[in-house]
Design an enzyme around this catalytic site. Structure first.
Site, short mmCIF file in Angstrom:
data_model
loop_
_atom_site.label_atom_id
_atom_site.label_comp_id
_atom_site.label_asym_id
_atom_site.label_seq_id
_atom_site.Cartn_x
_atom_site.Cartn_y
_atom_site.Cartn_z
N SER A 181 -43.36 57.44 -3.44
CA SER A 181 -42.25 57.66 -4.36
C SER A 181 -42.62 57.68 -5.83
O SER A 181 -41.90 58.25 -6.64
CB SER A 181 -41.16 56.61 -4.13
OG SER A 181 -41.69 55.31 -4.20
N HIS A 209 -38.57 60.12 1.02
CA HIS A 209 -38.73 61.22 0.05
C HIS A 209 -39.20 62.50 0.72
O HIS A 209 -39.55 63.46 0.03
CB HIS A 209 -39.69 60.81 -1.07
CG HIS A 209 -39.09 59.81 -2.00
ND1 HIS A 209 -38.27 60.16 -3.06
CD2 HIS A 209 -39.17 58.47 -2.02
CE1 HIS A 209 -37.89 59.07 -3.69
NE2 HIS A 209 -38.41 58.02 -3.08
N LYS A 240 -30.93 59.88 -0.80
CA LYS A 240 -31.72 60.74 -1.70
C LYS A 240 -31.30 62.19 -1.50
O LYS A 240 -30.23 62.57 -1.96
CB LYS A 240 -33.20 60.49 -1.48
CG LYS A 240 -33.55 59.01 -1.71
CD LYS A 240 -35.02 58.75 -1.72
CE LYS A 240 -35.36 57.27 -1.59
NZ LYS A 240 -34.79 56.41 -2.62
N1 PMP Z 1 -38.23 53.78 1.29
C1 PMP Z 1 -38.71 54.49 0.26
C2 PMP Z 1 -40.06 55.10 0.38
C3 PMP Z 1 -37.95 54.62 -0.91
O1 PMP Z 1 -38.42 55.32 -1.94
C4 PMP Z 1 -36.67 54.04 -0.96
C5 PMP Z 1 -35.77 54.18 -2.17
N2 PMP Z 1 -36.33 53.94 -3.39
C6 PMP Z 1 -36.22 53.31 0.12
C7 PMP Z 1 -37.01 53.22 1.25
C8 PMP Z 1 -34.90 52.64 0.12
O2 PMP Z 1 -33.90 53.54 0.40
P1 PMP Z 1 -32.37 53.16 0.06
O3 PMP Z 1 -32.14 53.50 -1.36
O4 PMP Z 1 -31.58 53.97 1.02
O5 PMP Z 1 -32.24 51.70 0.32
#
Ligand code: PMP
Length: 392
Positions: A181, A209, A240
């Site tokens: 990310s 992502h 996302k």
């Molecule tokens: N896994 C990854 C790789 C992420 O980038 C994110 C969000 N930043 C999450 C999980 C968490 O997702 P959520 O916002 O739905 O809690």
């Protein structure tokens, strides 16, 4: 007033401000979109994970409104006690079809999905192999499990194999982000799956992502690499590219049944609301039927990245629309972001501890909803601020 035992909080806040690591959270006065309103001012939005612009899409809003009329606004309690709504099942079926996975269970968020699945699969006496740049929710899920955590070097399959060769009793679980990310690089999933098969490990990928971005119609990293049936656990988020909120795990029907019995966030926290679920179903249907948004996202990302590189900026190892514009020290990245803000460009700086010290950056999130003019506006601002600060 803070009580005396809580006095350290004030010191910590002051230290964050002194070190340039304090995150001033902006308030948006309207919906997420290519432009957002902050302090009454329209700002070009380069901060959101709303990759496809679905967060305020009229089709999703309508689906949410209809669901409120039919199902109300709250889920009542946790699904294992209050019962599950047909809507949640419909979402899980739609996601399974979309991901070409046998079955899906939904959670409140991607974060919750990771906290649910990792401790359900491994515990004391087991071993987790985790990429050094995995997301915080994976790290927390690993810690919660109380399994031994062996961290391998980022995307380095030799390092992973060295760890796998070390003696380990119990179950083995290899976990990686699909798309990382903060850097936008893609995990070498085929090699990691081969190692899992060779050493008898469970494979898990967090596709937060990747979905809506990689693979046919944005089906995600497993589809991108043609690995259907060879990845045991896929974690996803609805917050996302899908534009709503919520998370899920995809995998074998027995695994999904097991998580409904043993996934603690499923058992002890209420489900996302009918409106969220209906909007997410609408998002999956849009993606399933048409890849135009995914194509536009990639065209926009290619355009922005090539211009930013031409200006002389370093964008690290990004292979996806996530574009880290490397600045260096956190204080300089913060200053860059503030100057962009003065140019009406909302692009956050990311510093330690989210990324290593000295690797602070502006993380630009281009979306399918940006027009060419929007992107040009942003590129001009990056050029101006980069020159003012002597970075290009
Ligand atoms: N896994 C990854 C790789 C992420 O980038 C994110 C969000 N930043 C999450 C999980 C968490 O997702 P959520 O916002 O739905 O809690």
């Amino acid at each position: 007033m803070l009580s005396k035992p809580l006095g350290f909080v004030k010191d910590e806040l002051e230290a964050l401000k002194r070190d340039g690591l304090y995150n001033a959270i902006r308030t948006l006065e309207g919906p997420q979109g290519p432009w957002v309103t902050i302090n009454g001012q329209a700002m070009l939005n380069f901060c959101s994970n709303n990759y496809l612009g679905l967060a305020a899409d009229p089709r999703l809003k309508q689906a949410a409104q209809e669901a409120i009329e039919k199902y109300g606004v709250g889920p009542g309690a946790v699904r294992s006690i209050a019962g599950t709504m047909t809507l949640h099942q419909k979402l899980e079926e739609a996601l399974a079809r979309f991901k070409k996975a046998p079955a899906v269970i939904s959670f409140q968020s991607g974060f919750a999905a990771n906290l649910a699945v990792i401790p359900a699969l491994v515990g004391k006496g087991d071993t987790i192999y985790s990429d050094s740049l995995n997301h915080a929710s994976i790290i927390d899920g690993c810690r919660l499990s109380r399994a031994e955590i062996k961290v391998y070097d980022h995307c380095d399959m030799e390092s992973l194999e060295e760890r796998l060769k070390e003696p380990a009793a119990g179950r083995k679980l290899i976990i990686t982000d699909g798309v990382f990310s903060m850097d936008g690089d893609i995990a070498p999933l085929p090699e990691s799956v081969e190692l899992a098969e060779k050493y008898g490990a469970i494979t898990m990928v967090d596709d937060a992502h990747g979905e809506g971005v990689l693979g046919t119609n944005g089906r995600g990293i497993v589809d991108h690499f043609g690995l259907h049936g060879r990845v045991d656990v896929e974690v996803g988020t609805l917050s996302k590219a899908l534009g709503v909120v919520g998370g899920y795990v995809a995998g074998a029907p027995e695994l999904i049944e097991y998580l409904a019995q043993r996934g603690r966030p499923f058992l002890f926290s209420s489900a996302v609301t009918p409106a969220d679920v209906a909007a997410a179903i609408a998002a999956v249907e849009i993606l399933d039927s048409d890849d135009q948004l995914v194509q536009k996202l990639w065209a926009n990302a290619r355009y922005f990245k090539s211009h930013i590189k031409e200006l002389g900026f370093d964008i690290g190892r990004s292979e996806t629309p996530i574009t880290p514009v490397m600045i260096g020290e956190a204080a300089a990245a913060g200053e860059f972001s503030r100057r962009l803000f003065a140019e009406k460009v909302f692009a956050q700086s990311i510093g330690y501890p989210t990324v290593p010290r000295g690797k602070a950056r502006i993380r630009v999130m281009v979306s399918a909803s940006h027009s060419r003019e929007d992107l040009d506006y942003g590129i001009v601002a990056f050029e101006k601020v980069g020159k003012e600060m002597g970075l290009i």
